[in-house]
Design an enzyme around this catalytic site. Structure first.
Site, PDB file in Angstrom:
ATOM      1  N   THR A   1     -34.382 -44.545   6.018  1.00 12.15           N
ATOM      2  CA  THR A   1     -35.048 -43.429   6.633  1.00 12.15           C
ATOM      3  C   THR A   1     -35.564 -42.580   5.437  1.00 12.15           C
ATOM      4  O   THR A   1     -34.992 -42.756   4.347  1.00 12.15           O
ATOM      5  CB  THR A   1     -34.138 -42.634   7.574  1.00 12.15           C
ATOM      6  OG1 THR A   1     -33.307 -41.939   6.959  1.00 12.15           O
ATOM      7  CG2 THR A   1     -33.792 -43.494   8.893  1.00 12.15           C
ATOM      8  N   CYS A   2     -36.468 -41.594   5.811  1.00 13.07           N
ATOM      9  CA  CYS A   2     -36.849 -40.630   4.791  1.00 13.07           C
ATOM     10  C   CYS A   2     -36.163 -39.341   4.516  1.00 13.07           C
ATOM     11  O   CYS A   2     -36.450 -38.806   3.818  1.00 13.07           O
ATOM     12  CB  CYS A   2     -38.224 -40.287   5.016  1.00 13.07           C
ATOM     13  SG  CYS A   2     -39.433 -41.577   5.118  1.00 13.07           S
ATOM     14  N   ASP A   3     -34.638 -39.590   5.037  1.00 15.06           N
ATOM     15  CA  ASP A   3     -33.904 -38.536   4.806  1.00 15.06           C
ATOM     16  C   ASP A   3     -32.969 -38.822   3.714  1.00 15.06           C
ATOM     17  O   ASP A   3     -32.351 -39.786   3.726  1.00 15.06           O
ATOM     18  CB  ASP A   3     -33.112 -38.332   6.294  1.00 15.06           C
ATOM     19  CG  ASP A   3     -32.297 -36.973   6.215  1.00 15.06           C
ATOM     20  OD1 ASP A   3     -32.094 -36.427   5.229  1.00 15.06           O
ATOM     21  OD2 ASP A   3     -31.811 -36.693   7.084  1.00 15.06           O
ATOM     22  N   SER A   4     -32.424 -37.493   2.994  1.00 18.84           N
ATOM     23  CA  SER A   4     -31.771 -37.871   1.601  1.00 18.84           C
ATOM     24  C   SER A   4     -30.153 -37.831   2.351  1.00 18.84           C
ATOM     25  O   SER A   4     -29.172 -38.451   1.410  1.00 18.84           O
ATOM     26  CB  SER A   4     -31.983 -36.509   0.753  1.00 18.84           C
ATOM     27  OG  SER A   4     -31.576 -35.482   1.553  1.00 18.84           O
TER      28      SER A   4
ATOM     29  N   ASN B   1     -36.665 -41.973  12.860  1.00 17.88           N
ATOM     30  CA  ASN B   1     -37.757 -42.399  11.794  1.00 17.88           C
ATOM     31  C   ASN B   1     -38.452 -43.792  12.371  1.00 17.88           C
ATOM     32  O   ASN B   1     -38.989 -44.441  11.599  1.00 17.88           O
ATOM     33  CB  ASN B   1     -37.336 -42.762  10.458  1.00 17.88           C
ATOM     34  CG  ASN B   1     -37.846 -42.075   9.391  1.00 17.88           C
ATOM     35  OD1 ASN B   1     -37.970 -42.216   8.187  1.00 17.88           O
ATOM     36  ND2 ASN B   1     -39.052 -41.252   9.761  1.00 17.88           N
TER      37      ASN B   1
END
Ligand code: PLP
Length: 404
Positions: free
Chosen positions: A340-343, A379
């Protein structure tokens, strides 16, 4: 076929036993070729093995599999064949056992907080044993007093457990007798006591303390002429080996057996194991989608992460034994991240891995409990499919056996 692969190798040995590993690696590759990635491989033999091990460690205790960590029909069917009992908490879990044809008398409903509609849903299925821990919950059973049987849940805090389940639920020992009296006044049958000391308990001291306290309450209830408390339910919490060793289950249960022996003869004993049965049963396989050298370290971005099968990294505070399927080559500290694009979506930020190429497979062991059960599709990354192996005992299957 290939009975030599039926041998069971503890998860943490896998990395070192490369000869064994090669054959297993080939099987895992084939399963991913067949079923896609990310994949969760559910081995019913591991479910059987764990159930039997706990049964041997706790003779005379009825094991109610707590559905929550791995709500899966194949697990329920496997345990049904083993003669297990079941622990339900929600309407969805009622549906799962009902569809599996589980005899309702083999189930208990242990959610301490329920809506009236939840109580009715479970009773319509035929499950009549419930749990309560407070006066408001008790009142909900006035309309069902003729049929319902209740267990009073006590709280024994376990700050050491990875997940302290006595923080949210359970009444204090002081509140127990007043609640039992109130139940008797309403004509509601409280037939026993229960507790859950917390999941992945590292030693059995809390279980022992809780059983001892239950013995005292059983005795006090008798002295005060209250209805007999004939069931003691010791909950779950039985630990498994993740990255760190825990006591073997028989050792862990030895003091518990001794404590249970102090309860009045004829007491029905129940446990609600979840993690212990489910955790070793699933192996996660994910694929490296991309890689990037960042600050001197390889980052590998996989098609599964903490929003998916590895959700237990966050919710369950679990650290799984993880390795690449290609285990040869010099290793260096690397980062394993989810898709996903989450850190926050990083599974391990310091894991020793050989240099991997896109398409390499990453294997997570001991991933049956609190993993896919808590996964999301954030996502739009689909949850990993679960493929079941060894559904029947001695099944002749050439994608067989993973070492759990
Ligand atoms: C979650 C839960 C279990 C299972 O606990 P484990 O630690 O996974 O064995 C058992 N009983 C109740 C009431 C639970 O909420």
């Amino acid at each position: 076929m290939a009975p030599e692969f039926l041998e069971i190798v503890p998860a943490k040995k896998v990395a070192t036993e490369q000869k064994h590993n090669l054959a297993e690696a080939e099987r895992i590759r084939r399963m991913v070729a067949l079923h896609g990635s990310p994949l969760l491989i559910l081995d019913c033999d591991a479910v059987r093995r764990q159930y039997r091990a706990l049964q041997r460690a706790l003779p005379g205790v009825d094991l109610h599999y707590a559905i929550k960590p791995l709500p899966n029909a194949a697990v329920v069917a496997t345990l049904r064949e083993e003669g297990a009992f079941f622990d339900l908490a929600t309407n969805g879990e009622v549906d799962l056992v009902s569809e599996a044809g589980i005899e309702p008398s083999r189930t208990i409903h242990t959610h301490p907080i329920k809506r009236d509609s939840d109580i009715r849903y479970a009773m319509e299925y035929g499950c009549n044993t419930f749990v309560l821990d407070n006066p408001d919950e008790l009142k909900k059973f006035i309309p069902y007093a003729r049929k319902a049987k209740l267990l009073l849940r006590l709280s024994f805090r376990s700050p050491d457990a990875k997940v302290d389940l006595s923080k949210k639920f359970g009444c204090s020992q002081e509140a127990a007798l007043p609640l039992l009296k109130q139940a008797a006044e309403y004509g509601i049958r409280v037939v026993g006591l229960s507790f859950h000391v917390g999941s992945q308990a590292l030693d059995p001291a809390k279980h022992v303390e809780a059983i001892t306290a239950c013995a005292t309450i059983v005795q006090q209830a008798r002295e005060q002429g209250l209805p007999k408390l004939e069931i003691v339910d010791i909950g779950g919490g039985f630990p498994v080996d993740y990255v760190d060793d825990v006591q073997p289950i028989n050792t862990f249960c030895a003091p518990i057996r001794a404590a249970l022996a102090t309860l009045p003869a004829g007491t029905r004993l129940i446990a609600e194991p979840g993690r212990f049965i489910a955790a070793p049963a699933m192996t996660a396989v994910a694929t490296v989608m991309g890689k990037s050298m960042r600050d001197g370290r390889w980052w590998y971005y996989m098609d599964d992460g903490v929003y998916g099968s590895y959700s237990g990294r966050i919710f369950d505070h679990a650290q799984y034994p993880i390795d690449s399927l290609d285990f040869f080559g010099e290793r260096s500290p690397s980062v394993l991240a989810g898709p996903t694009c989450d850190s926050i979506d990083v599974i391990e930020d310091n894991i020793m891995l050989p240099e991997l190429e896109c398409g390499a497979l990453i294997v997570g062991r001991m991933m049956g409990a609190y993993t896919s059960a808590t996964a999301t599709e954030f996502n739009f990354f689909k949850k990993a499919d679960i493929v079941v192996i060894n559904e029947r005992v001695g099944e002749d299957c050439d994608v067989l056996p993973l070492m759990a």
